[in-house]
Enzyme design. Structure first.
Site, PDB file in Angstrom:
ATOM      1  N   LYS A  41       0.849  -1.200   0.000  1.00 51.57           N
ATOM      2  CA  LYS A  41       0.000   0.000   0.000  1.00 51.57           C
ATOM      3  C   LYS A  41       0.875   1.236   0.000  1.00 51.57           C
ATOM      4  O   LYS A  41       1.955   1.233   0.554  1.00 51.57           O
ATOM      5  CB  LYS A  41      -0.873   0.026   1.267  1.00 51.57           C
ATOM      6  CG  LYS A  41      -2.079  -0.874   1.204  1.00 51.57           C
ATOM      7  CD  LYS A  41      -3.043  -0.524   2.337  1.00 51.57           C
ATOM      8  CE  LYS A  41      -4.216  -1.483   2.404  1.00 51.57           C
ATOM      9  NZ  LYS A  41      -5.051  -1.251   3.589  1.00 51.57           N
ATOM     10  N   ARG A  90     -18.381  -1.322  10.155  1.00 55.94           N
ATOM     11  CA  ARG A  90     -19.215  -0.161   9.842  1.00 55.94           C
ATOM     12  C   ARG A  90     -20.490  -0.604   9.136  1.00 55.94           C
ATOM     13  O   ARG A  90     -21.546  -0.600   9.706  1.00 55.94           O
ATOM     14  CB  ARG A  90     -18.446   0.842   8.975  1.00 55.94           C
ATOM     15  CG  ARG A  90     -17.497   1.688   9.779  1.00 55.94           C
ATOM     16  CD  ARG A  90     -16.400   2.252   8.940  1.00 55.94           C
ATOM     17  NE  ARG A  90     -15.558   1.202   8.410  1.00 55.94           N
ATOM     18  CZ  ARG A  90     -14.456   1.405   7.729  1.00 55.94           C
ATOM     19  NH1 ARG A  90     -14.081   2.616   7.433  1.00 55.94           N
ATOM     20  NH2 ARG A  90     -13.729   0.390   7.323  1.00 55.94           N
ATOM     21  N   SER A 128     -10.500   6.125   6.893  1.00 50.41           N
ATOM     22  CA  SER A 128      -9.232   6.837   6.701  1.00 50.41           C
ATOM     23  C   SER A 128      -9.154   7.400   5.295  1.00 50.41           C
ATOM     24  O   SER A 128      -8.664   8.514   5.086  1.00 50.41           O
ATOM     25  CB  SER A 128      -8.054   5.890   6.935  1.00 50.41           C
ATOM     26  OG  SER A 128      -8.039   5.458   8.263  1.00 50.41           O
TER      27      SER A 128
HETATM   28  P1  ADP Z   1      -7.492  -2.009   7.466  1.00 55.30           P
HETATM   29  O1  ADP Z   1      -7.068  -2.864   8.610  1.00 55.30           O
HETATM   30  O2  ADP Z   1      -8.472  -2.696   6.570  1.00 55.30           O
HETATM   31  O3  ADP Z   1      -6.388  -1.283   6.763  1.00 55.30           O
HETATM   32  P2  ADP Z   1      -8.216   0.372   8.943  1.00 55.30           P
HETATM   33  O4  ADP Z   1      -6.846   0.647   9.380  1.00 55.30           O
HETATM   34  O5  ADP Z   1      -8.910   1.499   8.222  1.00 55.30           O
HETATM   35  O6  ADP Z   1      -8.439  -0.894   8.086  1.00 55.30           O
HETATM   36  O7  ADP Z   1      -9.112   0.009  10.202  1.00 55.30           O
HETATM   37  C1  ADP Z   1      -8.735  -0.938  11.172  1.00 55.30           C
HETATM   38  C2  ADP Z   1      -9.994  -1.495  11.810  1.00 55.30           C
HETATM   39  O8  ADP Z   1     -10.834  -0.442  12.288  1.00 55.30           O
HETATM   40  C3  ADP Z   1     -10.883  -2.319  10.880  1.00 55.30           C
HETATM   41  O9  ADP Z   1     -11.471  -3.355  11.640  1.00 55.30           O
HETATM   42  C4  ADP Z   1     -11.927  -1.349  10.417  1.00 55.30           C
HETATM   43  O10 ADP Z   1     -13.114  -1.997  10.028  1.00 55.30           O
HETATM   44  C5  ADP Z   1     -12.123  -0.548  11.688  1.00 55.30           C
HETATM   45  N1  ADP Z   1     -12.636   0.783  11.413  1.00 55.30           N
HETATM   46  C6  ADP Z   1     -12.196   1.680  10.515  1.00 55.30           C
HETATM   47  N2  ADP Z   1     -12.930   2.816  10.538  1.00 55.30           N
HETATM   48  C7  ADP Z   1     -13.883   2.618  11.498  1.00 55.30           C
HETATM   49  C8  ADP Z   1     -14.992   3.395  11.997  1.00 55.30           C
HETATM   50  N3  ADP Z   1     -15.277   4.590  11.489  1.00 55.30           N
HETATM   51  N4  ADP Z   1     -15.749   2.872  12.980  1.00 55.30           N
HETATM   52  C9  ADP Z   1     -15.459   1.638  13.459  1.00 55.30           C
HETATM   53  N5  ADP Z   1     -14.468   0.843  13.034  1.00 55.30           N
HETATM   54  C10 ADP Z   1     -13.682   1.319  12.065  1.00 55.30           C
END
Ligand code: ADP
Length: 159
Positions: A41, A90, A128
């Site tokens: 990424k 979500r 994000s």
């Molecule tokens: P990834 O691990 O897919 O790169 P992220 O870093 O964006 O995802 O998010 C880490 C975790 O937090 C994941 O389980 C994601 O679903 C959760 N998450 C992200 N944004 C939110 C939110 N707004 N509310 C609740 N959980 C979230």
């Protein structure tokens, strides 16, 4: 001690992540926020920048620690002897992917349970990627991220 890992890219850490982390600590004694080192990424913030921001957010609260990992999450979970993996959900769209990952992790590491927490109403549409897009285009989403993240997003926007 009940220990959980909350893994993610956290590029950057949002109020949605903060909400999940704060609620997870009611279920566990200690939560390690584990920032994924993913070379595939192309992140906006380096792993070091992300770790520094998350450490600042949780400074003074020793129930949380911040670490990085690369490779298989279950290897990190085993190394830490954690009992659980925390994930946030979500919308239905998260569910499809999350259930695949959780079932594979259960297969590889049956001793760790994946615990899903539903996003709170305020953060249902916070991601994000949307935060980065809006912030870099000049929008004010300071109420959707912790102050340190907003400060760093503004800094990125101005460089
Ligand atoms: P990834 O691990 O897919 O790169 P992220 O870093 O964006 O995802 O998010 C880490 C975790 O937090 C994941 O389980 C994601 O679903 C959760 N998450 C992200 N944004 C939110 C939110 N707004 N509310 C609740 N959980 C979230």
């Amino acid at each position: 001690m009940r220990l959980a890992i909350y893994p993610g890219s956290f590029d950057p850490f949002t109020n949605g992540h903060l909400d999940i982390a704060k609620r997870s600590i009611h279920l566990f004694d200690h939560v390690i926020i584990a920032v994924l080192h993913n070379r595939a990424k192309k992140p906006l913030f380096s792993v070091e920048e992300r770790v520094a921001m998350i450490k600042e957010i949780f400074s003074g609260d020793n129930r949380f620690s911040v670490e990085t990992f690369s490779g298989l999450l279950v290897d990190f979970v085993r190394e830490k002897k954690a009992q659980a993996i925390i994930r946030g959900l979500r919308a239905v769209s998260d569910f499809e992917f999350e259930i695949q990952v959780a079932s594979m992790n259960a297969h590889l590491c049956p001793e760790a349970e994946t615990v899903f927490l539903m996003a709170s109403e305020d953060n249902l549409f916070v991601s994000s990627s949307i935060i980065k897009e809006i912030a870099l285009l000049g929008g004010d989403i300071s109420d959707k991220v912790p102050p340190v993240v907003w400060r760093e997003l503004c800094r990125k926007r101005n460089t």
